[in-house]
Design a protein around this motif. Sequence first.
Motif, PDB file in Angstrom:
ATOM      1  N   GLU A   1      42.815  39.202  50.132  1.00 35.65           N
ATOM      2  CA  GLU A   1      42.444  38.334  51.245  1.00 35.65           C
ATOM      3  C   GLU A   1      43.291  37.069  51.172  1.00 35.65           C
ATOM      4  O   GLU A   1      43.388  36.438  50.109  1.00 35.65           O
ATOM      5  N   PRO A   2      43.924  36.661  52.281  1.00 34.02           N
ATOM      6  CA  PRO A   2      44.719  35.433  52.286  1.00 34.02           C
ATOM      7  C   PRO A   2      43.827  34.202  52.365  1.00 34.02           C
ATOM      8  O   PRO A   2      42.705  34.251  52.885  1.00 34.02           O
ATOM      9  N   PHE A   3      44.295  33.084  51.793  1.00 32.87           N
ATOM     10  CA  PHE A   3      43.562  31.811  51.893  1.00 32.87           C
ATOM     11  C   PHE A   3      44.566  30.667  51.772  1.00 32.87           C
ATOM     12  O   PHE A   3      45.713  30.852  51.343  1.00 32.87           O
ATOM     13  N   GLN A   4      44.126  29.468  52.145  1.00 29.55           N
ATOM     14  CA  GLN A   4      44.963  28.280  52.082  1.00 29.55           C
ATOM     15  C   GLN A   4      44.568  27.461  50.857  1.00 29.55           C
ATOM     16  O   GLN A   4      43.381  27.156  50.655  1.00 29.55           O
ATOM     17  N   ASP A   5      45.559  27.101  50.031  1.00 24.80           N
ATOM     18  CA  ASP A   5      45.249  26.234  48.892  1.00 24.80           C
ATOM     19  C   ASP A   5      45.196  24.775  49.344  1.00 24.80           C
ATOM     20  O   ASP A   5      45.317  24.478  50.551  1.00 24.80           O
ATOM     21  N   LYS A   6      45.013  23.829  48.421  1.00 24.82           N
ATOM     22  CA  LYS A   6      44.851  22.420  48.760  1.00 24.82           C
ATOM     23  C   LYS A   6      46.075  21.830  49.456  1.00 24.82           C
ATOM     24  O   LYS A   6      45.978  20.870  50.222  1.00 24.82           O
ATOM     25  N   GLU A   7      47.234  22.378  49.154  1.00 30.09           N
ATOM     26  CA  GLU A   7      48.469  21.872  49.748  1.00 30.09           C
ATOM     27  C   GLU A   7      48.795  22.562  51.073  1.00 30.09           C
ATOM     28  O   GLU A   7      49.827  22.274  51.704  1.00 30.09           O
ATOM     29  N   GLY A   8      47.911  23.462  51.511  1.00 33.32           N
ATOM     30  CA  GLY A   8      48.125  24.153  52.774  1.00 33.32           C
ATOM     31  C   GLY A   8      48.994  25.384  52.662  1.00 33.32           C
ATOM     32  O   GLY A   8      49.371  25.974  53.692  1.00 33.32           O
ATOM     33  N   ASN A   9      49.330  25.815  51.482  1.00 32.09           N
ATOM     34  CA  ASN A   9      50.143  27.010  51.283  1.00 32.09           C
ATOM     35  C   ASN A   9      49.277  28.265  51.349  1.00 32.09           C
ATOM     36  O   ASN A   9      48.129  28.273  50.890  1.00 32.09           O
ATOM     37  N   THR A  10      49.827  29.319  51.932  1.00 29.81           N
ATOM     38  CA  THR A  10      49.105  30.592  52.019  1.00 29.81           C
ATOM     39  C   THR A  10      49.273  31.369  50.716  1.00 29.81           C
ATOM     40  O   THR A  10      50.390  31.598  50.244  1.00 29.81           O
ATOM     41  N   LYS A  11      48.123  31.751  50.135  1.00 34.59           N
ATOM     42  CA  LYS A  11      48.134  32.568  48.912  1.00 34.59           C
ATOM     43  C   LYS A  11      47.204  33.747  49.109  1.00 34.59           C
ATOM     44  O   LYS A  11      46.463  33.822  50.111  1.00 34.59           O
ATOM     45  N   TYR A  12      47.202  34.668  48.147  1.00 34.59           N
ATOM     46  CA  TYR A  12      46.437  35.903  48.294  1.00 34.59           C
ATOM     47  C   TYR A  12      45.557  36.144  47.061  1.00 34.59           C
ATOM     48  O   TYR A  12      46.037  36.086  45.928  1.00 34.59           O
ATOM     49  N   ARG A  13      44.278  36.381  47.321  1.00 31.61           N
ATOM     50  CA  ARG A  13      43.340  36.686  46.224  1.00 31.61           C
ATOM     51  C   ARG A  13      43.090  38.202  46.229  1.00 31.61           C
ATOM     52  O   ARG A  13      42.626  38.764  47.228  1.00 31.61           O
ATOM     53  N   PHE A  14      43.427  38.812  45.120  1.00 32.58           N
ATOM     54  CA  PHE A  14      43.265  40.268  44.978  1.00 32.58           C
ATOM     55  C   PHE A  14      41.957  40.555  44.233  1.00 32.58           C
ATOM     56  O   PHE A  14      41.657  39.925  43.202  1.00 32.58           O
ATOM     57  N   TYR A  15      41.195  41.524  44.731  1.00 37.27           N
ATOM     58  CA  TYR A  15      39.891  41.869  44.171  1.00 37.27           C
ATOM     59  C   TYR A  15      39.893  43.307  43.662  1.00 37.27           C
ATOM     60  O   TYR A  15      40.605  44.170  44.196  1.00 37.27           O
ATOM     61  N   GLU A  16      39.007  43.533  42.644  1.00 29.47           N
ATOM     62  CA  GLU A  16      38.752  44.893  42.185  1.00 29.47           C
ATOM     63  C   GLU A  16      37.305  44.970  41.713  1.00 29.47           C
ATOM     64  O   GLU A  16      36.783  44.027  41.101  1.00 29.47           O
ATOM     65  N   ARG A  17      36.642  46.083  42.046  1.00 30.71           N
ATOM     66  CA  ARG A  17      35.256  46.271  41.622  1.00 30.71           C
ATOM     67  C   ARG A  17      35.196  47.088  40.323  1.00 30.71           C
ATOM     68  O   ARG A  17      36.089  47.876  40.014  1.00 30.71           O
ATOM     69  N   TYR A  18      34.086  46.871  39.566  1.00 25.61           N
ATOM     70  CA  TYR A  18      33.832  47.654  38.351  1.00 25.61           C
ATOM     71  C   TYR A  18      32.333  47.674  38.105  1.00 25.61           C
ATOM     72  O   TYR A  18      31.581  46.890  38.702  1.00 25.61           O
ATOM     73  N   VAL A  19      31.883  48.563  37.264  1.00 25.52           N
ATOM     74  CA  VAL A  19      30.460  48.677  36.932  1.00 25.52           C
ATOM     75  C   VAL A  19      30.210  48.017  35.584  1.00 25.52           C
ATOM     76  O   VAL A  19      30.843  48.362  34.580  1.00 25.52           O
ATOM     77  N   ASP A  20      29.295  47.046  35.565  1.00 25.14           N
ATOM     78  CA  ASP A  20      28.931  46.367  34.310  1.00 25.14           C
ATOM     79  C   ASP A  20      28.036  47.300  33.494  1.00 25.14           C
ATOM     80  O   ASP A  20      26.933  47.634  33.929  1.00 25.14           O
ATOM     81  N   PRO A  21      28.479  47.735  32.308  1.00 24.85           N
ATOM     82  CA  PRO A  21      27.680  48.692  31.521  1.00 24.85           C
ATOM     83  C   PRO A  21      26.376  48.108  30.999  1.00 24.85           C
ATOM     84  O   PRO A  21      25.454  48.847  30.672  1.00 24.85           O
ATOM     85  N   MET A  22      26.291  46.789  30.923  1.00 25.02           N
ATOM     86  CA  MET A  22      25.062  46.161  30.431  1.00 25.02           C
ATOM     87  C   MET A  22      23.934  46.276  31.460  1.00 25.02           C
ATOM     88  O   MET A  22      22.810  46.639  31.141  1.00 25.02           O
ATOM     89  N   SER A  23      24.270  45.979  32.721  1.00 21.20           N
ATOM     90  CA  SER A  23      23.246  45.972  33.769  1.00 21.20           C
ATOM     91  C   SER A  23      23.300  47.198  34.666  1.00 21.20           C
ATOM     92  O   SER A  23      22.337  47.496  35.377  1.00 21.20           O
ATOM     93  N   GLY A  24      24.441  47.914  34.675  1.00 23.05           N
ATOM     94  CA  GLY A  24      24.605  49.046  35.575  1.00 23.05           C
ATOM     95  C   GLY A  24      24.942  48.639  36.992  1.00 23.05           C
ATOM     96  O   GLY A  24      25.031  49.490  37.880  1.00 23.05           O
ATOM     97  N   LYS A  25      25.118  47.347  37.234  1.00 28.21           N
ATOM     98  CA  LYS A  25      25.398  46.853  38.582  1.00 28.21           C
ATOM     99  C   LYS A  25      26.907  46.805  38.842  1.00 28.21           C
ATOM    100  O   LYS A  25      27.697  46.621  37.921  1.00 28.21           O
ATOM    101  N   ARG A  26      27.248  46.923  40.156  1.00 36.48           N
ATOM    102  CA  ARG A  26      28.646  46.816  40.554  1.00 36.48           C
ATOM    103  C   ARG A  26      29.012  45.340  40.690  1.00 36.48           C
ATOM    104  O   ARG A  26      28.292  44.558  41.306  1.00 36.48           O
ATOM    105  N   LYS A  27      30.138  44.965  40.069  1.00 35.04           N
ATOM    106  CA  LYS A  27      30.608  43.587  40.139  1.00 35.04           C
ATOM    107  C   LYS A  27      32.069  43.591  40.551  1.00 35.04           C
ATOM    108  O   LYS A  27      32.698  44.653  40.677  1.00 35.04           O
ATOM    109  N   ARG A  28      32.624  42.411  40.779  1.00 28.42           N
ATOM    110  CA  ARG A  28      34.036  42.337  41.132  1.00 28.42           C
ATOM    111  C   ARG A  28      34.683  41.173  40.411  1.00 28.42           C
ATOM    112  O   ARG A  28      34.023  40.211  40.022  1.00 28.42           O
ATOM    113  N   THR A  29      35.983  41.274  40.228  1.00 29.11           N
ATOM    114  CA  THR A  29      36.760  40.196  39.636  1.00 29.11           C
ATOM    115  C   THR A  29      38.013  40.016  40.483  1.00 29.11           C
ATOM    116  O   THR A  29      38.343  40.873  41.327  1.00 29.11           O
TER     117      THR A  29
END
Length: 406
Positions: free
Chosen positions: A4-32
Amino acid sequence: MWSEPFQDKEGNTKYRFYERYVDPMSGKRKRTSVVMNKDTRPSQKEAQRLLNERIEKKVKTSTSHAPGLDDLTFHQMAHEWFERYQLTSGSKRGTMKEKRSKLNGIYRAFDADILFKNLNTRIIQDFIDDLHHREMSRGSITGYLSVIKFIIKFGEKNYHIKSNVAVHDIEVPVKVKTIEEIKSKRNNYLEMDEVKKILEYIDYKIKNNKRPDIKRNLQMMRYIIEFQVLNGMRISELLAIQNHNVNLDNKKLEIDGSIIWEKSDEGFGIKDTTKTEKSYRVIDLTDRSCEILRKAMLDNKKEAMWSDRFQDKQYVFTSVAGTPLFKEKVNVLLKEAAEWCGIDKKITSHTLRHTHISLLAQLGGSLKAIMERVGHTDHKTTLRIYTHVTQQMNKDLMNKLEKVSI
């Protein structure tokens, strides 16, 4: 993975990349996520690599604390417990040293690869029984069992691993005491004529020894023995006395610490706090006690002035190096003196503490006053000596009464 694209403090366009995974402790789906400057093919490839690393780290951290962990050894659990214990127990240095010693004994007794989950009551009971067969004292065995209980409780609380050890079912064997042992414990004090014989033997040794350093140490040990008989503190408390604890004008002594036998940058012997809060106390001194302190402190001043070997750390009862005298040297001297004088008792520096208690009982001191003077929290030890001495006094009184004729 998505971005997903976003604007940093200086107004520059950057991109945040996401990936999902399953937390083995809770069994819930999370993302980083990770942030990249571009959304090009090379950037996507690098983002995927970084995300995989993050997920692997998070999963590893989570599973290392996951319930039912199969590969955690008893040694690893013990190590983690002690690390936490040092941070949270608030224990004095001497207690920490004792726990570390017990832990080292446990490491030696249990294979390094035995799994925590495979421990059971029988394994622990066999270990405790083995200590008993090696004639270890009941107090020491109880100390080992206490550490094991701490480790098991730590594992159950922090890893949620259900232990197979029923700690409440483990029993510390009781050794049947012989009549000789009972008598020895009950009579673990010296009569005043026996104390005089021991001091006379030490005087003889001092007089007939030609080495100045040995003569000085013998004289200092003589001071220690007499001072302990007169005041009844533990040997570790006596050796921790420093100049600032002594008030000769008011004939008072502050007992504010105990020596533990560890090496530091300052030498051998480190001053720790007193054994218990009750052990901290201020006691009154006799004229003879003040004289002993005055002589010992004066001797230290002379050593500090004339000997390069002497490092003045402000301790009163010191070796020729300025460090507290090693208590085992006192015990060896006491044993030697007892044998030479024909005293058929097992004598240590603790016997001198009991001697002071018996002396106070003979002088009519109340149980409460004696306990406060010697820093006892548990009345059992004091009462055992107190009762025996007063019974002996009653017996002597009746013997004298039998001789009265009208």
